[in-house]
Write an enzyme that holds these catalytic residues in place. Structure first.
Site, mmCIF file in Angstrom:
data_model
loop_
_atom_site.group_PDB
_atom_site.id
_atom_site.type_symbol
_atom_site.label_atom_id
_atom_site.label_comp_id
_atom_site.label_asym_id
_atom_site.label_seq_id
_atom_site.Cartn_x
_atom_site.Cartn_y
_atom_site.Cartn_z
ATOM 1 N N ASP A 14 36.675 44.551 39.175
ATOM 2 C CA ASP A 14 37.581 43.504 39.645
ATOM 3 C C ASP A 14 37.550 43.459 41.171
ATOM 4 O O ASP A 14 37.708 44.495 41.827
ATOM 5 C CB ASP A 14 39.001 43.773 39.138
ATOM 6 C CG ASP A 14 39.859 42.518 39.170
ATOM 7 O OD1 ASP A 14 39.306 41.400 39.221
ATOM 8 O OD2 ASP A 14 41.098 42.660 39.142
ATOM 9 N N HIS A 31 45.627 35.475 48.692
ATOM 10 C CA HIS A 31 46.263 36.504 47.863
ATOM 11 C C HIS A 31 46.385 37.822 48.625
ATOM 12 O O HIS A 31 47.453 38.447 48.642
ATOM 13 C CB HIS A 31 45.464 36.708 46.578
ATOM 14 C CG HIS A 31 45.928 37.874 45.741
ATOM 15 N ND1 HIS A 31 47.161 37.892 45.116
ATOM 16 C CD2 HIS A 31 45.342 39.072 45.460
ATOM 17 C CE1 HIS A 31 47.303 39.045 44.459
ATOM 18 N NE2 HIS A 31 46.220 39.780 44.660
ATOM 19 N N GLN A 64 52.287 49.904 39.043
ATOM 20 C CA GLN A 64 51.254 49.864 40.086
ATOM 21 C C GLN A 64 51.777 50.401 41.422
ATOM 22 O O GLN A 64 51.110 51.190 42.100
ATOM 23 C CB GLN A 64 50.780 48.417 40.251
ATOM 24 C CG GLN A 64 49.629 48.230 41.224
ATOM 25 C CD GLN A 64 49.138 46.770 41.263
ATOM 26 O OE1 GLN A 64 49.586 45.938 40.481
ATOM 27 N NE2 GLN A 64 48.228 46.482 42.163
ATOM 28 N N LYS A 114 47.009 48.313 35.055
ATOM 29 C CA LYS A 114 46.044 47.257 34.744
ATOM 30 C C LYS A 114 45.233 47.535 33.476
ATOM 31 O O LYS A 114 44.535 46.647 33.010
ATOM 32 C CB LYS A 114 45.036 47.134 35.896
ATOM 33 C CG LYS A 114 45.658 46.907 37.260
ATOM 34 C CD LYS A 114 45.664 45.466 37.623
ATOM 35 C CE LYS A 114 45.943 45.257 39.088
ATOM 36 N NZ LYS A 114 45.891 43.819 39.423
ATOM 37 N N THR A 171 43.197 43.081 29.623
ATOM 38 C CA THR A 171 42.620 42.045 30.476
ATOM 39 C C THR A 171 42.087 40.983 29.523
ATOM 40 O O THR A 171 41.234 41.288 28.689
ATOM 41 C CB THR A 171 41.462 42.612 31.329
ATOM 42 O OG1 THR A 171 41.950 43.721 32.094
ATOM 43 C CG2 THR A 171 40.900 41.559 32.263
ATOM 44 N N GLU A 220 53.600 36.675 43.758
ATOM 45 C CA GLU A 220 53.584 35.793 44.923
ATOM 46 C C GLU A 220 54.477 34.566 44.719
ATOM 47 O O GLU A 220 55.195 34.163 45.628
ATOM 48 C CB GLU A 220 52.139 35.339 45.198
ATOM 49 C CG GLU A 220 51.199 36.461 45.581
ATOM 50 C CD GLU A 220 49.745 36.072 45.414
ATOM 51 O OE1 GLU A 220 49.186 36.287 44.322
ATOM 52 O OE2 GLU A 220 49.179 35.533 46.377
#
Lengths: 435, 435
Positions: free
Chosen positions: A138, A145, A252, A265, A269, A375
């Site tokens: 990734d 970002h 995280q 994570k 996915t 965000e």
């Protein structure tokens, strides 16, 4: 770089009428590859999406109507065998399928019995993970970002790390938990620690998030010790998918120093079931953003290396309607896929057919163009209104969907969607006898 | 937890005399599994190391002398098929092999023709990567190592990150570049940046290092969303190998923020060819170091979860003799393998047969018990004398070897070695047309 050819003609129509609608994701110009089965024929095989149907390539291959000079690359439960044939074969398959599906070609158009054998309605099919993924990497290549995250957790004045403008930062992801769109996602549990707590506590993630990404898939890999040059990198890429890199922000935040994200994570996915080939994307190539400072020579590219892919995030509360919570485009990405792959292999790292490389979260400059709830809600400070309620992060039962398409003149080359619904966390009694 | 049984009897001898030497790594009490071929029979198949020989299990299986009730688990180019059978089958295979190799058993002992068919001299064999590795995870579980690194690059007074004593910190490694012992390792190139430089430069790594580690291999995995409880974790582990996590310290230092090591580690990870089973290690179980603070309940273990494995690092300059540069033991590791696996899966992450989990660098409290040159030479400040010269980091042509064994009463259960020689970096002209 592929040149435009007959298969890119925006005026070409198919005898399959559903493929000719201007908002159809799967017109004759697209021809994305996937793996499907049906309730009455549970054998997994390779198909191509066309209109509202799937063309069963295993039947075409067995009938001699599609041939790459290799036996049974489509009667396979994954695309890897086909992908490993390389770029010339990908092009040959596309050209043959384009011809068979063209309005002018009688072979399938006028043979109803054959059409009934080779077409399966998408509504009747089960879509599977299209590739076996031996490695998942990734990246972190959206400047917006990285700036948002750096501003939020570090210093708004020095939001980007010093290395960010010099190399496409990336990390190894967990390949085992790459799942196909539609797979339910269980809310993860783990260690959580608020800054004012002396020690972490164990519990269900409270800041469950999405990451709006695309992924590219390696067709031809490279040998250990033999880097891929940036100007040859696209030859190794078979195609692209939509990718949701589900993230547990609270897990995280506590775990990620100094070796990067791990349990936050690795629980899931999700990728879209249809792989859109690089050849289908060729008409949508655009210049990527200017890179300043100029990258080191091994990362320098000539020509347009970006792709204009419109992207959308939809959030749906249980029993409510989906709300679009973000719109952006892949064209804003700072580092290109070719640069990512050249960097990935520059140390000698080998890649293999089916390797998946995520773009990193794709964010634009405004909250409604960001690719994560982190965000969009600024770490929960600015709740979001959706049909059926307000949200900071994802609640149990919510469904998150990413959509993507390239807009052509009167048609679109679409990715379909990647979607997932959140199931409640496991009961705490499940975590060993000690709990 | 396996109990001691007849196959652990330290007094048992084999009819194969080379297996009975007190310093032999592969006595009848060990029976490690690997994959081999020979120049005259290049088909890869499963074998067990015994003395200076390899017992060809594919021939034993075909002859009906070894049977787990499954067809052809040993006529395979990797151990995964056998490993996937689970713990009971691993035990059955060990018990049958122990009986066949015991001095009292006539079957092979007295049948010279059969022995010639089933035994291959290790000196004549080619050893291959023993497993197909779908996922590689590396932990960071030596307190001494984490303290050394934290002292060197951060703050000696707060060397351990706040999360270190609460969870076994780990990250996803790159599975594609896991190679078997003996594979040459090319010095990687990449971005290097000294603190006083404004921008990075491209070049060959100047701080090439080893990491002395062990790795464990998953036999039975877990399903996505179904964590493995700490007290059941060992049932999922087939065995252990030696692991050298080659590291480019200068590349690492520049690239690793904020997502962890990437190109600094993905160019090669070497493992030993023989997998020592957990059952063979059972007599060497020891109490792991006390954990303070007491871990959260999902990480709490009962019983002794450490293993006393003596470890040694040897460095050899071209044309010189090997010098032992470090000696330590796996018993010092703070977090156990069971805790690592429970933590890895607590978020719901699935594991698969063949998954490799590295311990992290194993260091003791003194420079001559550290598991990396970074620590031994304190980032190059204190050069090391070896036969043939002085070293800070690894030079081209150097051979690095890790050895490991458990010392029993009059015998040892050994891992053999994992070794690799460094080849010069690629010429800079290889890095794309742009250079």
């Amino acid at each position: 770089m592929t040149k435009l050819n007959a298969t890119h003609d925006p005026k070409q129509r198919s005898w399959l009428e559903s493929a000719n609608a201007p908002d159809c994701d799967f017109p004759i110009q697209n021809l994305p590859f996937g793996v499907f089965s049906t309730p009455t024929d549970p054998v997994r095989r390779v198909g191509v999406a066309i209109g509202d149907q799937i063309l069963d390539l295993s039947v075409l291959e067995a009938s001699g109507l599609l041939s790459l000079g290799h036996a049974q690359v489509f009667a396979q439960p994954r695309l890897n065998t086909f992908m490993a044939l390389g770029k010339n074969s990908w092009h040959q398959a596309r050209a043959q399928l384009f011809a068979l599906l063209s309005a002018e070609t009688a072979t399938l158009r006028d043979d109803l019995a054959l059409r009934q054998r080779v077409l399966v309605a998408q509504a009747d099919a089960i879509l599977h993970l299209p590739v076996e993924v031996p490695g998942y990497t990734d990246f972190y290549s959206s400047r917006e970002h990285a700036t948002n995250v750096g501003s939020m957790f570090r210093d708004p004045k020095n939001a980007l790390m010093p290395n960010w403008l010099e190399l496409p930062v990336g990390y190894n992801g967990r390949a085992s938990s790459v799942v196909v769109s539609g797979t339910p996602v269980r809310r993860p549990s783990g260690q959580l620690k608020a800054p004012d707590q002396a020690r972490p506590t164990f519990g269900a993630c409270r800041k469950l998030d999405i990451e709006l990404e695309t992924g590219f898939l390696i067709g031809e890999g490279n040998a250990l010790g033999e880097p891929i040059a940036v100007d040859r990198a696209e030859d190794h890429i078979f195609g692209m998918v939509l990718l949701n890199d589900w993230s547990a922000r609270d897990i995280q935040q506590w775990e990620y120093v100094p070796l990067g994200p791990f349990n936050a994570k690795t629980f899931a996915t999700s990728i879209s079931p249809w792989v859109v080939t690089m050849e289908a994307l060729e008409p949508f190539r655009v210049q990527q953003p200017a890179q300043e400072p100029e990258p080191l020579p091994y990362l320098r590219q000539t020509g347009a290396a970006g792709f204009d892919i419109s992207l959308e995030v939809r959030m749906q509360a249980p029993g409510a309607q989906p709300s679009v919570i973000s719109r952006t485009s892949f064209k804003h990405m700072y580092w290109s896929m070719a640069q990512q792959l050249a960097h990935h292999t520059v140390s000698g790292c080998n890649t293999r057919v089916g390797d998946l490389m995520g773009s990193g979260t794709i964010s634009g400059p405004t909250p409604d163009s960001c690719g994560s709830l982190l965000e969009i809600t600024w770490n929960g400070q600015n709740p979001l209104s959706i049909d059926g309620g307000k949200r900071t992060f994802i609640e149990d039962g919510d469904t998150l969907t990413l959509a993507g398409w390239c807009q052509g003149d009167g048609y679109r080359v679409g990715f379909g969607t990647v979607t997932g619904t959140i199931e409640p966390a496991l009961d705490a009694t499940r975590f060993g006898a000690a709990l």
